[in-house]
Write an enzyme that holds these catalytic residues in place. Structure first.
Site, PDB file in Angstrom:
ATOM      1  CB  CYS A 154      -9.191 -13.767 -36.848  1.00  0.00           C
ATOM      2  SG  CYS A 154      -8.988 -11.982 -37.575  1.00  0.00           S
ATOM      3  CB  CYS A 210      -6.819 -11.078 -35.563  1.00  0.00           C
ATOM      4  SG  CYS A 210      -8.465 -10.662 -36.018  1.00  0.00           S
ATOM      5  CG  ASP A 211      -4.869 -14.582 -34.265  1.00  0.00           C
ATOM      6  OD1 ASP A 211      -4.717 -13.296 -33.643  1.00  0.00           O
ATOM      7  OD2 ASP A 211      -5.662 -15.338 -34.111  1.00  0.00           O
TER       8      ASP A 211
END
Ligand code: NAP
Length: 331
Positions: free
Chosen positions: A146, A149-150
């Site tokens: 992701c 997200c990261d």
């Protein structure tokens, strides 16, 4: 016994007209429509938002312009709850079983056990893995599924790799290019399935290198990712690139074992077969969103929401046809 999972609660053994499994755009849209048909409805879901939680900005949901994905999730949830739908998160549904002529038992983690005359599966799809050496061992140590997200965790890194050629990979490459020195975009073909504007955006970035017709054959590292081995399928050349992160953004696959375990027919790719009214092969069970066979190549928030609405309508019609509709003078 009364369980408190997430904020609202669901009683063990409680009966509903409709149980919706999954709280992404399809499930929450279905919940909104079900409540307009006055169906007693509960949403059981691992998280609220589904794959919307893996996106940063949404720019193509009609009427909302540019909106942060997390804000859109909140709008969906609050809309459903404002109509009285119980949205219960933190629950993974494990079983759907017919226990009478017209009743299903739905069980899930945390001791959840509820009953309903109709079930709507909006369980989405799960992330596809590359299946190369090093991938499993290095998850969370530089291997991510992701980018959205990261990406911030890699701020200041010299280089990372992004694998894939769809919207997620291109969106990820674009985002990462703002955080790291260099992004290698590795794609197995020489053309992209991503939307052209995303490809143009990534091409305009000065620090993204395209490795086309190329596949990752190994992810190298110990405590953390150090490098990635890449094979150019056209030339046969293999090279090792020093990277601190590998973002695998190669799409999603259906939860085929779950579908089979409850007797659902699936298509050749493992998605639930539905007709134009989102009816599955099991009377009383409907499906919507990324789990279904329809529009497999075009998964959008608006299409998920649309199929959710249709599935909720079909559940309502089914209840009327079977003489099971109890509203508005329910007891
Ligand atoms: P996707 O559209 O299915 O694309 C997956 C990509 O990964 C494809 O380029 C595919 O290559 C490649 N791939 C698949 N298996 C592979 C393997 N084993 N090894 C190497 N490469 C592999 O998935 P997605 O990009 O995650 O998007 C999913 C859905 O969400 C799409 O409908 C997309 O439009 C939507 N989405 C939209 C946005 C947005 O609008 N901003 C953002 C993210 C996602 P091939 O092309 O060769 O098949």
């Amino acid at each position: 016994m009364s369980l408190r999972i997430g904020r609202p609660k669901v009683k063990r053994g409680e009966s509903f007209d409709l149980v919706i499994v999954g709280g992404g755009p399809a499930g929450l849209s279905a919940a909104i429509y079900a409540s307009r048909f006055l169906l007693k409805t509960v949403v059981l879901t691992v998280d609220v938002g589904g794959q919307l939680n893996l996106t940063n900005w949404v720019e193509d949901y009609p009427g909302l312009g540019r909106i942060q994905a997390s804000e859109l999730v909140e709008k969906f949830r609050k809309h459903a709850e404002s109509f009285g739908v119980n949205v219960v998160w933190g629950v993974e549904v494990k079983g759907v079983e017919r226990v009478g002529d017209s009743t299903f038992k739905v069980t899930g983690t945390g001791g959840v056990e509820v009953y309903a005359n109709t079930v709507l599966l909006a369980v989405g799809a799960r992330r596809r893995k590359l299946g190369v050496p090093g991938e499993e061992e290095l998850v969370g140590k530089g291997v991510s599924y992701c980018s959205v997200c990261d990406a911030p965790l890699f701020k200041g890194s010299k280089a990372v790799a992004v694998v894939g050629g769809g919207d997620s990979a291109l969106e990820g490459a674009s985002l990462l290019s703002s955080y790291v020195g260099r992004v290698y975009l590795i794609h197995r073909r020489d053309s992209f399935r991503a939307k052209p504007f995303l490809v143009a955006d990534v091409k305009s970035r000065g620090n993204v290198e395209f490795l086309l017709n190329s596949v990752v054959t190994e992810i190298i590292g110990g405590e953390a990712v150090r490098a990635v081995k890449v094979l150019n399928k056209a030339t046969g050349e293999e090279k090792v690139l020093d990277v601190e992160g590998v973002f695998i953004e190669i799409g999603f696959e259906p939860s085929i074992e779950f579908f089979k375990s409850i007797g659902l027919e699936t298509d050749d790719y493992g998605y639930v077969k539905v007709d134009e009214w989102m009816r599955t092969n099991i009377p009383g069970v409907f499906a919507a969103g990324d789990a279904i066979s329809t529009w497999r190549g075009f998964r959008q928030i608006v299409t998920a929401a649309a199929t959710g609405a249709v599935a909720a309508y079909s559940a309502y019609q089914y209840l009327i046809e079977k003489g099971l509709y109890r509203s508005p003078d329910r007891t």
